[in-house]
Design a protein around this motif. Sequence first.
Motif, short mmCIF file in Angstrom:
data_model
loop_
_atom_site.label_atom_id
_atom_site.label_comp_id
_atom_site.label_asym_id
_atom_site.label_seq_id
_atom_site.Cartn_x
_atom_site.Cartn_y
_atom_site.Cartn_z
N GLY A 96 31.04 -23.65 1.93
CA GLY A 96 29.66 -24.11 1.93
C GLY A 96 28.80 -23.32 2.89
O GLY A 96 29.28 -22.45 3.62
N ALA A 97 27.51 -23.64 2.90
CA ALA A 97 26.56 -22.90 3.72
C ALA A 97 26.64 -23.26 5.19
O ALA A 97 26.34 -22.45 6.05
N GLN A 145 32.44 -14.86 0.39
CA GLN A 145 33.58 -15.67 -0.03
C GLN A 145 33.71 -16.94 0.81
O GLN A 145 34.05 -18.01 0.29
N ALA A 146 33.42 -16.84 2.11
CA ALA A 146 33.50 -18.02 2.98
C ALA A 146 32.46 -19.05 2.58
O ALA A 146 32.73 -20.26 2.56
N ALA A 183 28.77 -26.74 14.46
CA ALA A 183 29.66 -25.58 14.54
C ALA A 183 29.09 -24.38 13.79
O ALA A 183 28.25 -24.51 12.89
N LEU A 184 29.57 -23.20 14.16
CA LEU A 184 29.18 -21.97 13.48
C LEU A 184 29.39 -22.09 11.97
O LEU A 184 30.40 -22.62 11.51
N PRO A 185 28.46 -21.57 11.17
CA PRO A 185 28.62 -21.64 9.72
C PRO A 185 29.76 -20.76 9.24
O PRO A 185 30.06 -19.72 9.84
N PRO A 186 30.41 -21.15 8.15
CA PRO A 186 31.55 -20.38 7.62
C PRO A 186 31.22 -18.92 7.37
O PRO A 186 32.06 -18.04 7.60
N ALA A 187 29.99 -18.64 6.91
CA ALA A 187 29.62 -17.26 6.59
C ALA A 187 29.45 -16.39 7.83
O ALA A 187 29.28 -15.18 7.71
#
Length: 396
Positions: free
Chosen positions: A73-74, A67-68, A275-279
Motif C-alpha cells: 500500500g501507499a 513493487q512495495a 512509520a515510513l511508507p513501504p515505497a
Amino acid sequence: MSSKQLEQFLTENLAELKSKGLYNVIDTIQGANAPIITISGKEFINLSSNNYLGLATDPRLIEAAVQAAKTYGAGAGAVRTINGTLDIHIQLEEKLKAFKQTEAVVVYQSGFNCNMAAISAVMDQSDAILSDELNHASIIEGCRLSKAKILRYYHSDMDDLSAKAKAARESGLYKKIMVITDGVFSMDGDIAKLPEIIEIAARYDLITYVDDAHGSGVLGKGAGTVKHFGLSDQVDFQIGTLSKAIGVVGGYVAGKRDLIDWLKARSKPFLFSTALPPAAVSPAIAAIDIIRDTPSLMDRLWENGNVLKKGLTELGFDTGKSETPITPCIIGEEKQTQLFSKLLYEKGVYAKAIVFPTVPKGTGRIRNMPTAGHTKEMLEEVLAVYEAVGKELGLI
C-alpha cells in the motif's frame, strides 16, 4: 482577519532577510533530481543534491518502490508501536544492523527526527552534552530539546574538548555526559577526529554520539566514518540517514540492543509518528545491497570530487579543508555569495549559496556536491563557468 502583529512581524523580518542577502529563493525542479536538472524549462548541471551515488534515480530502487507500494500500500497505516511495523521495516533494520556492525538498529522518518528523538530520550536536565560548534542544526535542536547543559567545544579542537570534558566531569554537576559530533561536517567536508574523541570519551566516561549523515555511503566501504576508523564497537550512538547516499528518505540509530529497545520505548518520533511508507523502505534495502556490492560507485564519487576540488583550487578559489567529495567554494560576504550563485545559474550551473545562519557570518560559500553520476565533461563545463564568474566578479 489576520493578526496585525503577525503581519508586521513577517513584513519587517522578511524585508530584513532580503536586504542582508539571507533570503533563500526555493526553486522547483521539473523531473528527477539527477546530475542534469530542469528548472523553468532550462537545463542545469546540478551540484546541489545530496544524491551522492546517484541511487535516487536508479531503476532498481524505482522498481523496488513500485513493487512495495503494490504489495503493502501507499502508507504504513499506523505508528510502529501499534500496528505500523511491517515485515519490511524489520528487514531494513536487520540490513542496517549488519551494514553498521552493531547489535541493533531503529529506523525513523528522517535524519532530523533521529537527533530530536535519540538525544532527548537519553539526556535530561541533570546531564551535560559536549557538542562541536559546527554540528548540524538537527543536533543543536536535539540538544536543546533534552534540556541538558550544552557545552560547545571549538570545532575539532581536541584540546578544548578534553579540557571541557575534564571540567564537566570534575564539577560533579552532571549525572551523564555525552560528546556529540558529525562524522563528516556538511558545510566544510572535513572528517571528525573520531579516534581522539573516543580516547577522550574513555578517559572521562563520556557517552559517544556520531551523526554520520554525510559519511554513510561515502566512507568506510559505505558503512561510514565510524567503520572508516575501525571503531564500530566503541561508539554508543551511530546516526545515519536514508536520504543522501542511500537515495530515499528516513534515518536510523544503530547501537547496542538495550539502547535501541529504550529508544523504541521512549523516543517520541518513534511513538507518535506514522512509520515510513513501504515505497521508501524497500528501495532503501535495495540501496544498501547496491552500495555493499558495487564499490565502483564510491570510487567514481571520490574521483569526481577530487577532480572538482583540484580544478577549483588551481583556478585560485578557496575550497577550505574538505577531506571528502563535499567541495565548498568559500566566497565570504553574504550578498556577493548570493550573486556568485546567481551568475552560475545564469550560465547553466546549479550550485546554491550557503550563508548565515547555516554557516557563520562572513563565510558564505557555494557548496558543491559532485556525485557518482557526473561525467568528466560536466565537471569540465562547471570549472569553465566558475572561471568565468570568478573573473567577472574579480575574485580570481
